[in-house]
Design a protein around this motif. Structure first.
Motif, mmCIF file in Angstrom:
data_model
loop_
_atom_site.group_PDB
_atom_site.id
_atom_site.type_symbol
_atom_site.label_atom_id
_atom_site.label_comp_id
_atom_site.label_asym_id
_atom_site.label_seq_id
_atom_site.Cartn_x
_atom_site.Cartn_y
_atom_site.Cartn_z
ATOM 1 N N SER A 231 0.835 -1.199 0.000
ATOM 2 C CA SER A 231 0.000 0.000 0.000
ATOM 3 C C SER A 231 0.870 1.249 0.000
ATOM 4 O O SER A 231 2.072 1.199 0.232
ATOM 5 C CB SER A 231 -0.919 -0.013 1.221
ATOM 6 O OG SER A 231 -0.157 -0.206 2.396
ATOM 7 N N ASP A 232 0.241 2.386 -0.258
ATOM 8 C CA ASP A 232 0.939 3.663 -0.364
ATOM 9 C C ASP A 232 0.176 4.701 0.450
ATOM 10 O O ASP A 232 -0.915 5.114 0.074
ATOM 11 C CB ASP A 232 1.012 4.071 -1.840
ATOM 12 C CG ASP A 232 1.865 5.308 -2.066
ATOM 13 O OD1 ASP A 232 1.577 6.345 -1.422
ATOM 14 O OD2 ASP A 232 2.788 5.259 -2.890
ATOM 15 N N LEU A 233 0.760 5.106 1.573
ATOM 16 C CA LEU A 233 0.079 6.017 2.496
ATOM 17 C C LEU A 233 -0.234 7.357 1.851
ATOM 18 O O LEU A 233 -1.337 7.885 2.003
ATOM 19 C CB LEU A 233 0.924 6.231 3.757
ATOM 20 C CG LEU A 233 0.376 7.261 4.754
ATOM 21 C CD1 LEU A 233 -0.977 6.825 5.287
ATOM 22 C CD2 LEU A 233 1.353 7.486 5.897
ATOM 23 N N ASN A 234 0.723 7.928 1.124
ATOM 24 C CA ASN A 234 0.503 9.258 0.541
ATOM 25 C C ASN A 234 -0.650 9.253 -0.451
ATOM 26 O O ASN A 234 -1.477 10.178 -0.470
ATOM 27 C CB ASN A 234 1.780 9.751 -0.145
ATOM 28 C CG ASN A 234 2.896 10.022 0.843
ATOM 29 O OD1 ASN A 234 2.653 10.233 2.030
ATOM 30 N ND2 ASN A 234 4.129 9.997 0.372
ATOM 31 N N ARG A 235 -0.716 8.235 -1.282
ATOM 32 C CA ARG A 235 -1.796 8.173 -2.268
ATOM 33 C C ARG A 235 -3.126 7.808 -1.613
ATOM 34 O O ARG A 235 -4.193 8.213 -2.085
ATOM 35 C CB ARG A 235 -1.405 7.203 -3.387
ATOM 36 C CG ARG A 235 -0.309 7.799 -4.286
ATOM 37 C CD ARG A 235 0.349 6.756 -5.172
ATOM 38 N NE ARG A 235 1.315 7.383 -6.084
ATOM 39 C CZ ARG A 235 2.553 7.740 -5.733
ATOM 40 N NH1 ARG A 235 2.965 7.547 -4.483
ATOM 41 N NH2 ARG A 235 3.365 8.303 -6.615
ATOM 42 N N PHE A 236 -3.062 7.049 -0.545
ATOM 43 C CA PHE A 236 -4.261 6.767 0.253
ATOM 44 C C PHE A 236 -4.823 8.072 0.814
ATOM 45 O O PHE A 236 -6.024 8.347 0.734
ATOM 46 C CB PHE A 236 -3.886 5.809 1.383
ATOM 47 C CG PHE A 236 -5.048 5.333 2.214
ATOM 48 C CD1 PHE A 236 -5.956 4.410 1.717
ATOM 49 C CD2 PHE A 236 -5.202 5.780 3.512
ATOM 50 C CE1 PHE A 236 -7.006 3.949 2.492
ATOM 51 C CE2 PHE A 236 -6.249 5.322 4.297
ATOM 52 C CZ PHE A 236 -7.153 4.403 3.797
ATOM 53 N N LEU A 237 -3.940 8.905 1.354
ATOM 54 C CA LEU A 237 -4.368 10.187 1.907
ATOM 55 C C LEU A 237 -4.849 11.143 0.822
ATOM 56 O O LEU A 237 -5.786 11.919 1.047
ATOM 57 C CB LEU A 237 -3.222 10.819 2.704
ATOM 58 C CG LEU A 237 -2.923 10.161 4.049
ATOM 59 C CD1 LEU A 237 -1.642 10.708 4.650
ATOM 60 C CD2 LEU A 237 -4.080 10.355 5.020
ATOM 61 N N LEU A 238 -4.252 11.090 -0.347
ATOM 62 C CA LEU A 238 -4.743 11.908 -1.464
ATOM 63 C C LEU A 238 -6.196 11.569 -1.768
ATOM 64 O O LEU A 238 -7.003 12.450 -2.057
ATOM 65 C CB LEU A 238 -3.889 11.662 -2.713
ATOM 66 C CG LEU A 238 -2.646 12.519 -2.892
ATOM 67 C CD1 LEU A 238 -1.811 11.973 -4.044
ATOM 68 C CD2 LEU A 238 -3.000 13.977 -3.144
#
Length: 231
Positions: free
Chosen positions: A25-32
């Protein structure tokens, strides 16, 4: 399961922990996906004092405010300060960080005249750079974050994402859903003059990713009732 931290949902849930590195998973893109781009993030970005909110907290979304703030606190790539005002979260540093995922689009014949500086400033929309989501896990992370805040799932495993005045976001979601091979059930775009401007896309994720969306659905809080008259 700690329901306060989205970071925990994304990185420590058993579903994701059991996945291979290929499906990370990718936290930054999740938050985006969570932050969204309401009104296209329209703003006079060259003005030195006007700051676009990092995200709005709409009426009924109060349970999400602490979750979003705690999750943003897990970003390690940049030092930042957060400011919370009624209905919005601000951070100059994080706005600059996340705006790297967007490109500016000039709004013709629309601007802001600063009477103090005696200067005109152009307004821009921000358009998501879909080329920054090349990997499948990056697309899924963005869709997962979007689902966390803007989605519902029914007994038939149909996920519906609903956005108000967020054209760039819905276009990206639609493209990612198709590229991931998810089944598109329905897409609705409102009339240009619609008051609400609500876009919807309904899809069924693949069996590989359905457990992720089901798990996220089980961890998120219920939205509250409107207690003040804005948005």
């Amino acid at each position: 399961m700690n329901k306060v931290l989205l970071f925990g949902v994304l990185l420590f849930c058993p579903i994701l922990a059991a996945q291979s590195k290929k499906n990370r998973s990718d936290l930054n893109r999740f938050l985006l996906g969570i932050l969204g781009d309401y009104e296209g993030k329209m703003s006079p970005y060259d003005h030195p004092k006007i700051q676009e909110p990092l995200t709005y907290i709409f009426c009924g979304e109060e349970p999400y405010q602490k979750i979003i703030l705690d999750s943003l606190g897990k970003i390690g790539q940049v030092k930042f300060e957060l400011e919370v005002e009624k209905g919005a979260i601000y951070s100059k540093e994080l706005s600059s960080f996340f705006n790297e995922f967007y490109t500016r689009e000039l709004i013709p014949d629309y601007g802001f005249y600063d009477t103090i500086e005696n200067k005109d400033y152009a307004y821009y929309f921000l358009i998501l750079k879909q080329q920054k989501f090349k990997k499948a896990y990056q697309k899924v992370s963005f869709l997962a974050g979007t689902f966390y805040r803007y989605g519902t799932i029914n007994a038939d495993n149909e996920i519906t994402l609903t956005f108000v005045r967020a054209n760039s976001h819905i276009v990206a979601c639609e493209n990612f859903i198709r590229k991931l091979g998810f089944k598109v059930v329905n897409i609705f775009h409102p009339d240009y003059y619609s008051i609400s401007g609500a876009h919807q896309i309904t899809f069924v994720p693949s069996k590989k990713y359905l457990p992720l969306f089901r798990h996220i659905d089980s961890t998120r809080p219920d939205k509250g009732k409107c207690t003040y008259p804005y948005q």
